[in-house]
Design an enzyme around this catalytic site. Structure first.
Site, PDB file in Angstrom:
ATOM      1  N   ASP A 441      17.819  51.542  34.757  1.00 37.62           N
ATOM      2  CA  ASP A 441      16.552  52.233  34.523  1.00 37.62           C
ATOM      3  C   ASP A 441      16.228  52.302  33.029  1.00 37.62           C
ATOM      4  O   ASP A 441      17.097  52.077  32.172  1.00 37.62           O
ATOM      5  CB  ASP A 441      16.593  53.639  35.129  1.00 37.62           C
ATOM      6  CG  ASP A 441      15.255  54.074  35.703  1.00 37.62           C
ATOM      7  OD1 ASP A 441      14.216  53.558  35.260  1.00 37.62           O
ATOM      8  OD2 ASP A 441      15.244  54.950  36.590  1.00 37.62           O
ATOM      9  N   ASP A 508       7.336  53.725  40.964  1.00 38.91           N
ATOM     10  CA  ASP A 508       7.836  55.004  41.470  1.00 38.91           C
ATOM     11  C   ASP A 508       6.944  55.569  42.569  1.00 38.91           C
ATOM     12  O   ASP A 508       7.315  56.550  43.221  1.00 38.91           O
ATOM     13  CB  ASP A 508       7.945  56.027  40.330  1.00 38.91           C
ATOM     14  CG  ASP A 508       9.190  55.822  39.482  1.00 38.91           C
ATOM     15  OD1 ASP A 508      10.065  55.038  39.886  1.00 38.91           O
ATOM     16  OD2 ASP A 508       9.288  56.444  38.405  1.00 38.91           O
TER      17      ASP A 508
END
Length: 716
Positions: A441, A508
């Protein structure tokens, strides 16, 4: 000279070059060339206008943005002479031409510079280029910018690129080509959630299925620029490169700066043809996934509440529905009870997992699933042991600490001691536990990204190169591990990172209705098998919208299929239906992850149409997605491009359909959209099959398969 020259077979992107004695070769034209084009050039080599030099220079009477921008800094009389060598006039030293590779070397003795321009044809039909500049004189040469730029045909007068935000990446936007310079810059140290992704020029009104198009994409995971320019005196040009911060590249004598590869792709059948070029190239990469497992990620199931028994229970249910990979997300490492602390302390937290990762890993693998783990290596929380011990390890301009975002700062990967620390921690964990997959990430942009190694001078370029080196080093040490690129969702998606990973986290946003547009346009660059697409919980954690399981699953089906849902809260009926969808994905995976993406045009703005056609043209899977209420009852014709026009095809529903009708519209026939009748590939492309208005927030799938019946005679 046409480069690359047609060699039979499929078409490709090519340039027409004119070699002159006056300077660098001139590119007369860029576009799509059919594989059967006349090698003598009678058709493709008609006069195309003045063209553009391989490197546009002010010295040759060009007043547009120079492709190389820079100047010399030299000691002189106890001080520094600046601004010298700013205008170059390169002379060709050699031209090397191979089948798919062209190199032009040039020099400017007065400026003290050498130049190398490279063009390459790549699998799939794209063309890529890069430039290198070397300082051959005493003193410093400061590179301000070096871009690869090609001319564009004058009938490509409409431009498309993308913008976006968190949870809404890659929203298309269009504008006409006009005189002047148009730039899209990425300055956040990664492509960004608002990334332009690519810049496409096309014939007026080009669509997914129609029109001539030419696109540029910068294969670089740091700061970048895309450029479009037209002046009253010159034709349209398209290109891009790395966006360099002030003083970021200062070449000493003998040093070289090499730009990233800039990819160009042309097609004559609209944006779907362009997407096919990108996808074919990616499917030939060494890192391309051989198969994309069904993945369950626990983030939206548990967030930071990592109770071992609860995780084991989710794993049990995941295995029962056929999940092939289980991923433990954020929260497993020391001090990480929320997003305010712990980043950088990459040791398993005994307060959360008293026996370490071993019991969970063994449980997951004992159920027949791979085990994956989340990291955010480039980031650090001020509330961490790492930051308390090494506050100087962050990117910053001098002593000023940059503004926090998501309670975190960015580690300076250009410092070897930082990347060595990160490699050692990740290598230790990947060696200690049988970890099959890493979700990497990157949850903030780079702000005031300077390095202490140069007194706070900009370091976004070195940061990007160091990220590549760290990832490559870990990949070499752990070749069995698959890697996912995530950056607040889809903030680091480009061909530079796709050369190294097997999966990207598309966004997301896990709401299936919102995901329809995000996935539709991310697939414009990225092959669908890379695009993480998960079935979320019945009530979306991002929009709080309630959507049916079938709609959520049908949306995820066309990507790298996965689940982001606390399955311990699912009913047995949900689990049974989920297992059916998992088996459907596994059965259709070879088609979905090898075929050509098609996005037929819809006459109804509330209906999206998309699908995949197999390389053999033996089958296709189409989705009719009713986003909202239609304004009419006419329904839509679903045209299917790319099938064999002479073959006969059978059409059947794939998966659940809602059989009952909506007001004033007929029900879906049980035998499929053509009620069991065979249809030719030509008829499906020209006329298509009809779909009535459906209930909002539903996706109806149609499986098209080649029949053994001859379309002309009706015989087998």
């Amino acid at each position: 000279m046409l480069f690359p020259a047609p060699a039979g077979g499929g078409g490709h992107t090519a340039v027409e070059l004119e070699l002159t004695d006056a300077g660098l070769p001139t590119v007369l034209w860029t576009g799509y060339v059919d594989g059967a084009a006349d090698l003598d050039g009678a058709v493709p080599l008609l006069p195309k206008g003045p063209g553009t030099p391989l490197l546009g220079e002010h010295a040759h009477g060009r007043y547009t943005r120079p492709h190389l921008r820079g100047h010399r800094v030299s000691p002189e009389g106890g001080g520094l002479a600046t601004g010298l060598g700013w205008s170059t006039r390169f002379v060709v030293d050699r031209v090397d031409v191979e089948t798919d590779r062209l190199q032009v070397a040039a020099s400017d003795v007065a400026a003290g510079l050498k130049l190398l321009v490279e063009l390459e044809g790549v699998p799939g039909g794209a063309l890529r280029g890069r430039c290198s500049v070397t300082n051959t004189a005493p003193g410093w040469y400061v590179v301000e910018g070096l871009e690869v730029v090609l001319p564009v045909a004058d009938d490509l007068t409409e431009a498309l690129d993308f913008t976006g935000r968190h949870e809404r990446e890659r929203t298309p936007q269009r504008h006409p080509v006009t005189d002047g310079l148009w730039l899209r810059e990425s300055r956040g140290g990664r492509p960004g959630l608002d990334s332009a992704t690519m810049l496409v020029l096309g014939s007026p009104g080009f669509t997914t299925t129609r029109g001539q198009v030419l696109a540029a994409h910068v294969a670089w995971s740091g700061n970048s620029v895309l450029r479009l320019e037209r002046s009253a005196a010159t034709g349209t040009t398209l290109g891009g490169g790395e966006l360099l911060q002030p003083g970021e590249v200062a070449l000493g004598t003998g040093e070289t700066y090499q730009s990233p590869w800039v990819y160009f792709a042309a097609a004559e059948d609209g944006l779907d043809g362009l997407a096919a070029v990108w996808h074919t190239y990616q499917r030939g990469l060494a890192a391309h996934p051989a198969q994309q497992p069904v993945t369950l990620n626990v983030w939206e199931a548990v967030y930071f509440d990592l109770k071992p028994d609860r995780l084991a229970g989710i794993a049990d249910r995941a295995a029962s529905v056929g999940v092939e990979r289980f991923v433990l997300d954020d929260g497993w490492f020391r001090g990480r009870r929320d997003d305010t602390a712990g980043l950088g302390d990459w040791w398993v937290d005994p307060d959360v997992l008293p026996e370490g990762l071993t019991p969970l890993v063994e449980h997951v693998r004992g159920l027949g699933m791979e085990f994956g783990l989340w990291f955010e290596p480039e980031m650090v929380n001020p509330d961490s042991d790492l930051y308390r011990e090494h506050p100087d390890w962050i990117l910053a301009t001098g002593d000023r600490v940059p503004l926090l975002h998501r309670n975190q700062l960015v580690l300076d990967l250009s410092r070897p001691e930082v990347t060595d620390f990160l490699f050692d921690r990740m290598h230790d964990l990947l060696s200690t536990y049988p970890i099959d997959y890493v979700k990497w990430d990157h949850n903030r942009d780079l702000l005031e990204a300077g390095t202490a190694g140069r007194g706070g001078a900009p370091a976004a370029r070195e940061q990007t190169l160091a990220y590549y080196r760290l990832l490559d080093r870990l990949r070499a040490a752990h070749p069995h591990v698959a890697w996912e690129s995530c950056a607040s969702g889809g903030g680091r998606i480009d061909l530079g990172v796709l050369e190294r990973v097997q999966r990207v986290w598309t966004s997301d946003m896990t709401d299936a209705l919102a995901r329809q547009q995000i996935q539709r346009w991310t697939v414009q660059l990225v092959a669908p098998e890379y695009l993480g697409a998960h079935i979320s919980s019945p009530v979306s954690h991002t929009t709080w919208r309630t959507l049916s399981l079938d709609f959520r699953a049908a949306t995820a089906l066309f990507g790298a299929f996965g689940i982001e849902w606390d399955l311990t809260a699912a009913t047995q009926d949900d689990l049974d239906r989920l297992a059916v969808w998992v088996r459907r994905y596994q059965r259709l995976r070879p088609l979905l992850h090898s075929g050509r993406v098609v996005r037929p045009e819809s006459s109804d703005p509330t209906v999206l149409l998309h699908g995949v056609v197999s390389p053999s043209r033996d089958e296709a899977l189409l989705a009719h997605v009713q986003l909202d209420e239609s304004a009419h009852n006419r329904g839509v014709q679903v045209r299917v491009p790319g099938l064999d026009p002479e073959a006969a095809y059978a059409l059947a529903w794939e998966g659940p359909v809602i059989p009952f009708e909506v007001s004033m519209a007929p029900a879906l026939p049980e035998a499929g959209p053509t009620q069991g009748r065979l249809v030719t590939g030509r008829a499906l492309e020209v006329r298509g099959f009809w779909m009535p208005r459906c209930r909002p927030e539903t996706a109806t799938l149609v499986h098209v398969t080649r029949s053994s019946v001859d379309s002309a005679t009706g015989s087998r």
